[in-house]
Every structure is written in C-alpha cells, then in structure tokens.
Scaffold this active site. Structure first.
Site, short mmCIF file in Angstrom:
data_model
loop_
_atom_site.label_atom_id
_atom_site.label_comp_id
_atom_site.label_asym_id
_atom_site.label_seq_id
_atom_site.Cartn_x
_atom_site.Cartn_y
_atom_site.Cartn_z
N HIS A 185 0.63 -0.95 0.36
CA HIS A 185 0.04 -0.13 0.30
C HIS A 185 1.25 0.89 -0.10
O HIS A 185 1.80 1.12 0.79
CB HIS A 185 -1.10 0.27 1.08
CG HIS A 185 -1.70 0.95 1.33
ND1 HIS A 185 -3.07 1.61 0.66
CD2 HIS A 185 -1.52 2.69 2.06
CE1 HIS A 185 -3.40 2.77 1.23
NE2 HIS A 185 -2.43 3.33 1.41
N CYS A 186 0.53 2.54 -1.19
CA CYS A 186 1.55 3.05 -0.94
C CYS A 186 0.95 4.40 -0.37
O CYS A 186 0.27 5.12 -1.32
CB CYS A 186 2.25 3.07 -2.68
SG CYS A 186 2.58 5.05 -2.76
N ILE A 187 1.16 5.17 0.43
CA ILE A 187 0.76 5.99 1.31
C ILE A 187 0.91 7.88 -0.81
O ILE A 187 0.32 8.11 -0.53
CB ILE A 187 1.07 7.21 2.12
CG1 ILE A 187 2.82 6.98 2.24
CG2 ILE A 187 0.60 5.45 3.58
CD1 ILE A 187 3.31 7.48 3.56
N ASN A 191 -3.48 4.39 -2.55
CA ASN A 191 -4.05 3.24 -3.18
C ASN A 191 -3.21 2.22 -3.53
O ASN A 191 -1.72 2.65 -2.51
CB ASN A 191 -3.86 3.33 -4.91
CG ASN A 191 -5.48 2.93 -5.59
OD1 ASN A 191 -5.71 2.05 -4.41
ND2 ASN A 191 -5.40 2.56 -6.54
#
Length: 435
Positions: A185-187, A191
């Site tokens: 999960h990429c902040i 997303n």
C-alpha cells in the site's frame, strides 16, 4: 557560502530521514547501520518518549499521538498524496519563472513533457483499480496464478472478505479489501499497488526520477553559466575550476561561487529569484537518488519474479531456515489431485508447483501421518537459494506480466506438459533480496 550550506544541510537531513524511514525495514538492510537508525527512530525513540509521557501525564499525550499516527499511516486519506502534489507544483512554481526565458524551444518542449508525465501517472496509479478481489471476479483471480505451496497454500480464507485467498493476493488493512498480486500500500498514491496499477506505479517512479534529474541538471547548467559571468574560469567540477590568476580554485572559493550562483544565478542578475531556483535545484539533485533507488528496487523485484509483500515472506522463511525448522519435498504436479473447492483445476500461469515447503516447531521433519502434499522424504532447507520461485519466468516475461496482465496466461485447453516445456524458465529464489 552560508545559503548553500544551509539549504544543503536541510535538504540532506530531510532526505536521509526519509530514506531511513522508508528503506530501514528492508530485509537486505537488516544488519546495517540503516536498520539500526530505523529502530532508533521508529522504535527506541518513540518508546523513550512514551515512557517519559507516562511519568508526566499518565500517557495521555502519547496515546493521542499514537491515534493520530495510526490515522496518518494506517487509514486511507489523501494527506501524503496532497503533500506530494504540492511538493511538485510549488517546486515548479518557484523554479520555472527564473529559468523559462533562458530555455531553448527544444528544452521547453521536453521540459513540459517531463513536468506533465508524473501528474498523469500519479492520476492513473491513484484512481485505477489495483486489482480488488470481489465475488464477481473471484473465480478469474483464483485462476490467475497457481499456489506454489511455499509462500501461498490453498484453502486460506480472508477473515474480512470471507473469500478464498488467490495466490499472490493480500488483504490490505488500509484499503479494507483483498488485492490481486498485491505489492504494497503506497501512501503517496493513497492506493494499493497491485495487478491493476503496478505498471502505472513504476511509470510514476520513472517519470518522477526523470523530472528531478532533468530539473537538477538543468539548474546546475544555468547556474554555472551565470557564475561564469562573474567568475570567468569557473567550472562545474572543482578540479577544473581556475581563479582569476589561472591557478586551481580552492574548495572554499569554488563553494563560494556556487553560493553566489544559488542566490543570484536564476537569471544571471542580482535579486532575480535565484535563491528559490537554486534551492529547488539542490532539492531535485538530492531527491533524485532516493527516487532512483526506489525505482531500481522495484525493477529488481520484477527481475526476481516477486513483490514487496513476497520479499517479506521470503525473509520470514529465511528466519525459519536459520533456526533449522524449514523442510521441503518434491511435488509431482502431474499426479497431484486438486480439490476444486479450494483451488481451480487449472490456472493460466504456464507452470505448476514442484515443491512443498513447511515449517516445524521442533526442527524435526513433519510426521508421516499429517497427510501433507508432496511425495518423498523431507529435506531440511538452510538457504532461500535452495528453493524454486514459481512466479519467476525470467525478467522479460515478468515485466510483460506486470505491464500486460494476462498476456502470459496460457490456453487452458493446451496440455500442461507441453506448455511447461515451452515456458521452462523458472529461476531459483537466490535472485531475491538475499543474494
């Protein structure tokens, strides 16, 4: 020299802290000073502050900070995404007015393209479905990859989604959904990175690296050109720089010239916005290695036929191997009988599992009455390099699978044996982060 030293110190400190925070948990850095600093920054220091707060306020401040930190790190919100957009746009706003009139038409065109691409790929990565697994597409996702009986075993059920977990999938606690071929999960994009948007994420990293490198090198060139108006024998490299007498320029004079360029070199005139342009140039130059390192790391994962999530699983297995508690044996996929209630009878991936990996608590081989899959004697495994990575077909095919999901899938009517002969390209897990 004061301006360049101050800006460089601030940017370097921020860049280093970001590097430690993002890369300190990587298994490859586990026994390095970076990992020690990560534990100090993220574990030891917070624990010390928490202990002090427990004495002074009964833990009220620390509990509030923990709730706020949990919201920032583990809830889905656009805070970091907005920060990233502001970092790009504000930097460009400070940079472009000071240099635009000095650019050639070709540089203006290429620069505009370099500026637009990160926004385009950021939008695509943030808004595209990462590969959400739903009851409607569950059967298709189950047939995407076979279980390798090493990292992924059939029969596991997601307690939140109440669905059988397809191979290579993961339930994201932030997005509250299962994602196919989940990487992380990429902040920065707010997303998950999965099968549906992994290629956009890679292009975002690449375009950002190109933009920062382009802006940094262009800024250095323009500042050096302005500096030469005041110091005719100046050169970008210190060993090529000369002073007014023709002698080698000292390091102090060379840094002083750069300091003048950062303050007044924006348009070659005093007070023309050179400070902002010079600061953005320095920020771009110091940010580029971080972005390039992150991009190279993800390309390396593709080369290895794995994901960030799977690399962590390999690290966990290596710890089991270090304790002497990991065993493997051969899996004959031609003789294996599949249970259609927990796994599809066929998958579109061109190869099937040929090994079974299990862990035991006492360091002894599994008992024969456990009815585990596979056949033959159990063999103790000490290194990840002794295992086969089912999902590695070679760099090119791995890359195709990321950018064109489904392209590598085989025709289910084609005999499995013939397909395996055609696609016999698997690589051992020795090409992972542990190499």
């Amino acid at each position: 020299m004061g301006a360049i030293a101050t800006v460089a110190s601030i940017v370097l400190a921020i860049s280093f802290v970001v590097f430690v925070a993002f890369f300190g948990r990587l298994p490859a850095l586990r026994r390095t000073p970076i990992a020690w600093l990560h534990r100090l920054l993220c574990v030891n220091l917070p624990n010390a502050i928490k202990g002090l707060d427990n004495r002074l306020t009964g833990g009220r401040i620390s509990s509030s900070l923990v709730r706020f930190g949990s919201y920032i790190m583990y809830d889905r919100h656009p805070t970091v995404l907005i920060f990233y957009i502001l970092l790009l746009s504000v930097g460009e706003y400070l940079y472009l007015p000071a240099v635009w009139s000095r650019l050639s038409p070709l540089v203006k065109v290429t620069g505009t393209i370099a500026i637009m691409l990160p926004y385009i790929f950021l939008y695509l990565a943030a808004t595209s479905d990462p590969g959400t697994i739903t009851p409607a597409n569950h059967a298709r996702e189950m047939a995407r990859y076979p279980y390798d009986f090493t990292l992924f075993h059939p029969g596991a059920v997601c307690n939140t989604c109440n669905l059988l977990k397809p191979a290579r999938s993961k339930h994201c606690s932030v997005c509250k959904k299962c994602v196919a071929r989940c990487d992380h999960h990429c902040i920065f994009i707010n997303n998950c990175v999965g099968a549906g948007n992994h290629h956009y994420f890679l292009l975002l990293l690449l375009s950002t690296a190109v933009l920062t490198a382009y802006g940094g090198l262009l800024g250095v060139h323009l500042m050096a050109t302005s500096i030469r108006l005041r110091f005719p024998h100046f050169a970008i490299l210190p060993w090529n720089a000369r002073d007014a007498t023709g002698r080698d320029m000292s390091w102090t004079d060379w840094l002083t010239a750069w300091s003048w360029g950062m303050q007044y070199g924006g348009r070659g005139t005093v007070g023309a916005g050179g400070v902002a342009m010079g600061a953005v140039t320095l920020l771009a130059l110091m940010t580029t290695p971080l972005v390039v390192a992150l991009f190279n790391y993800h390309v390396w994962l593709i080369y290895c036929g794995t994901t960030t999530n799977e690399s962590m699983k390999w690290a966990d297995w290596q710890m089991e191997m270090d304790d002497g508690c990991a065993f493997k044996r051969r899996m004959d996929s031609e003789k294996r009988v599949k249970d259609p209630s927990v796994e599809p009878l066929w998958t579109r991936w061109p190869v099937e599992a040929e090994q079974v990996l299990v862990r035991t608590r006492d360091g002894n081989p599994p008992a024969k009455d456990l009815n585990l899959p596979g056949e033959g004697e159990w063999e103790k495994v000490w290194r990840v390099r002794e295992l086969e990575n089912l999902y590695d077909l070679g760099f090119w095919d791995n890359l195709v699978d990321v950018f064109v999901p489904g392209f590598m899938f085989r025709d289910p009517q084609m005999p499995v044996v013939e397909e395996r002969k055609r696609k016999r390209k698997r690589r051992r897990a020795r090409r992972t982060y542990l190499s």
